[in-house]
Design a protein around this motif. Structure first.
Motif, PDB file in Angstrom:
ATOM      1  N   ASN A  11       0.781  -0.792  -0.205  1.00 22.14           N
ATOM      2  CA  ASN A  11      -0.119  -0.377  -0.132  1.00 22.14           C
ATOM      3  C   ASN A  11       1.025   1.070   0.476  1.00 22.14           C
ATOM      4  OD1 ASN A  11       0.846  -0.172   2.717  1.00 22.14           O
ATOM      5  ND2 ASN A  11      -0.650  -1.385   3.305  1.00 22.14           N
ATOM      6  N   GLU A  12       0.424   2.310   0.335  1.00 21.68           N
ATOM      7  CA  GLU A  12       1.012   3.356   0.018  1.00 21.68           C
ATOM      8  C   GLU A  12       2.023   3.832   1.447  1.00 21.68           C
ATOM      9  OE1 GLU A  12      -1.558   7.254   1.232  1.00 21.68           O
ATOM     10  OE2 GLU A  12      -2.081   6.364   0.035  1.00 21.68           O
ATOM     11  N   LEU A  42      -4.500  -3.874   1.631  1.00 23.78           N
ATOM     12  CA  LEU A  42      -3.889  -3.777   0.189  1.00 23.78           C
ATOM     13  C   LEU A  42      -4.255  -2.760  -0.734  1.00 23.78           C
ATOM     14  CD1 LEU A  42      -3.742  -7.727  -0.671  1.00 23.78           C
ATOM     15  CD2 LEU A  42      -1.670  -5.853   0.698  1.00 23.78           C
ATOM     16  N   ASP A  43      -3.781  -1.882  -1.752  1.00 24.55           N
ATOM     17  CA  ASP A  43      -3.785  -1.202  -2.460  1.00 24.55           C
ATOM     18  C   ASP A  43      -3.139  -1.339  -3.749  1.00 24.55           C
ATOM     19  OD1 ASP A  43      -4.670   1.466  -3.806  1.00 24.55           O
ATOM     20  OD2 ASP A  43      -3.345   2.266  -2.538  1.00 24.55           O
ATOM     21  N   GLU A  44      -3.305  -1.800  -4.403  1.00 26.96           N
ATOM     22  CA  GLU A  44      -2.591  -2.492  -5.907  1.00 26.96           C
ATOM     23  C   GLU A  44      -1.111  -2.377  -5.388  1.00 26.96           C
ATOM     24  OE1 GLU A  44      -3.189   0.540  -8.687  1.00 26.96           O
ATOM     25  OE2 GLU A  44      -5.590   0.856  -8.358  1.00 26.96           O
ATOM     26  N   PRO A  45      -1.205  -4.314  -5.010  1.00 28.29           N
ATOM     27  CA  PRO A  45       0.549  -4.595  -4.839  1.00 28.29           C
ATOM     28  C   PRO A  45       0.570  -4.266  -6.027  1.00 28.29           C
ATOM     29  CG  PRO A  45      -0.738  -5.542  -3.710  1.00 28.29           C
ATOM     30  CD  PRO A  45      -1.751  -5.028  -4.499  1.00 28.29           C
TER      31      PRO A  45
END
Length: 91
Positions: A11-12, A42-45
């Motif tokens: 994530n970020e 998770l944010d676009e791993p």
């Protein structure tokens, strides 16, 4: 061995290191997600690019600074087992 290891952004604010995205995501969800659902942590791993590895700064607990690439090399040299938690912007 270091050539096969990569750093993945979960994530970020959290990164994991390992040979592939799937093993890093599995460990992250099992050990570091606090039981939260996958879509909440998770944010676009994705794998970091070479330029990100050379640009993003890692700061160790003693305040020493290096690039993410240099830190990954240090982890490999120390015998770290992978996949492993790599870094976080959260304290």
């Amino acid at each position: 061995m270091a050539e096969t290891l990569k750093v993945f952004a979960m994530n970020e604010y959290d990164w994991m290191a390992g040979a592939d995205l799937e093993s890093c995501v599995s460990l992250y969800l099992a050990e570091y997600a606090g039981g939260l659902p996958r879509d909440e942590v998770l944010d676009e791993p994705h794998k970091l690019s070479d330029s990100e590895m050379d640009r993003i700064e890692y700061v160790d607990p003693d305040g020493e600074r290096c690039t993410f690439r240099e830190q990954l090399e240090k982890m490999v040299a120390s015998g770290q087992q992978f996949p492993a938690f790599f870094a976080s912007t959260e304290v």
